[in-house]
Design an enzyme around this catalytic site. Sequence first.
Site, PDB file in Angstrom:
ATOM      1  N   ASP A 453       0.860  -1.175   0.000  1.00 56.10           N
ATOM      2  CA  ASP A 453       0.000   0.000   0.000  1.00 56.10           C
ATOM      3  C   ASP A 453       0.902   1.233   0.000  1.00 56.10           C
ATOM      4  O   ASP A 453       1.623   1.489   0.970  1.00 56.10           O
ATOM      5  CB  ASP A 453      -0.899  -0.028   1.234  1.00 56.10           C
ATOM      6  CG  ASP A 453      -1.940   1.094   1.248  1.00 56.10           C
ATOM      7  OD1 ASP A 453      -1.739   2.093   0.539  1.00 56.10           O
ATOM      8  OD2 ASP A 453      -2.939   0.965   1.989  1.00 56.10           O
ATOM      9  N   HIS A 454       0.858   2.002  -1.083  1.00 55.15           N
ATOM     10  CA  HIS A 454       1.772   3.135  -1.217  1.00 55.15           C
ATOM     11  C   HIS A 454       1.450   4.254  -0.231  1.00 55.15           C
ATOM     12  O   HIS A 454       2.233   5.209  -0.086  1.00 55.15           O
ATOM     13  CB  HIS A 454       1.735   3.672  -2.649  1.00 55.15           C
ATOM     14  CG  HIS A 454       3.088   3.987  -3.203  1.00 55.15           C
ATOM     15  ND1 HIS A 454       4.038   4.690  -2.498  1.00 55.15           N
ATOM     16  CD2 HIS A 454       3.661   3.685  -4.404  1.00 55.15           C
ATOM     17  CE1 HIS A 454       5.126   4.818  -3.224  1.00 55.15           C
ATOM     18  NE2 HIS A 454       4.940   4.211  -4.389  1.00 55.15           N
TER      19      HIS A 454
END
Length: 483
Positions: A453-454
């Site tokens: 998850d950036h």
Amino acid sequence: MAQVLEFKLPDLGEGLTEAEIVRWLVDVGDVVAIDQPVVEVETAKAMVEVPCPYGGVVTARFGEEGTELPVGSPLLTVAVGSAEDTADPGASGPASGSARTSDADADGDSGSAGETSGNVLVGYGTGAPAARRRRVRPTAFTASPSSTAPAREPAPEGAPHIAAAAALAPAPVSARTRDTEDRGPVAVVSPLVRRLARQHGLDLRHIAGSGRDGLILRTDVESAIRSTEQQSSAAASLEARPAPAAAGPVAGERIALRGVRGAVADKLSRSRHEIPDATCWVDADATELMAARAAMNGTRATGTTPKISVLALLARICTAALARFPELNSTVDTEAREIVRLPGVHLGFAAQTERGLVVPVVRDAHTRNAESISAEIGSLTEAARAGRLTPAQLTGGTFTLNNYGVFGVDGSTPIINHPEAAMLGVGRIVAKPWVHEGELAVRQVVQLSLTFDHRVCDGGTAGGFLRYVADCVEQPALLLRTL
């Protein structure tokens, strides 16, 4: 005095809102004891036997096998009675052990002092204290020529509450509650075998079991399905006639997204919709890891000590990597716009079963060694294949390990198991040409893929995590620094 209580499908926990009736364990007219399982249901996560919190006579069932019911819908009604009331009809007040009123919920509300356990679902419970259980003895039934409902013989001495409850029970045959003909017992243990037969319209009473003592196995049902299909195909070929050309496109087969497949579809869609994910990958030389595993399993103290799996070693490497990069052991609170770093690692691993893809969770994996993780993975995998996993064993994960190499593929781009922040994918370990110590050699190579998850971290953190995992795969001795 006796009264009829309604038992509703209880909240099975973990956000589950519906369940499918797989098999009824009681019929109308049966006498049930408190906490006796009355129906087997399938949720999106597991098979569950639902116990009834009342003791008495079943007066109605709601829903045929294969019906999907929402939580809170009526499951069945039970006629219950108080032994004190029946024994002393002249008493001026209600007995202290009287059953709950008929409009009480079947969820163990405080304030009910009746013949209920407070445990709507054994193993999950309702938090209410359990009442003292009382043994219930079945009442004999005899046919009555003057009524459609079978007459009841007097209850055995010491069980007047059963007689009072039985007096309120309707005829055991109801168009709504049971089939038009008695099904009778069949030699089947697995609910998966029952479901397979039901999906293909097969009557298990007409299938000969090849298992021990005539037990019907899945292979027996599959053989019956093939035989039925062959007969149908032969009959269709005899009756075939030229058909007019279709006026429009041919409609395809429609398959309902429900159960495990529906739950997976919802979770993956939500993951793609909410999480801005990115993937990085690296090839690693796993030759030393495989040699270390062989050494561990070759020096076991006794022959009964279980072997340590490759997946367990990779899981132990992941827990060490998450200790260095805690950003990946977190979740995002979208409403508060906050990243929540989680204190412990509950490691999920993808497992393919007959019901579909499930993700059992190894609790507190950060406190376990490789041997403990391997034993827990083995136990959960066996339970998953048998359909015995509980909702609690399938939820609460903080990081997932996906070994898709078992399908013979080298790489993939995993989809994050929402609401987690990352997933590590592992391809097959296969012999490949590799430059080792400056020379070309044949080595055992594996591709590792990390989807993250950036929002919780940038590429530097994700790359550092993946590089540490790869280094431990190539040089397992690095793990000694964190043990």
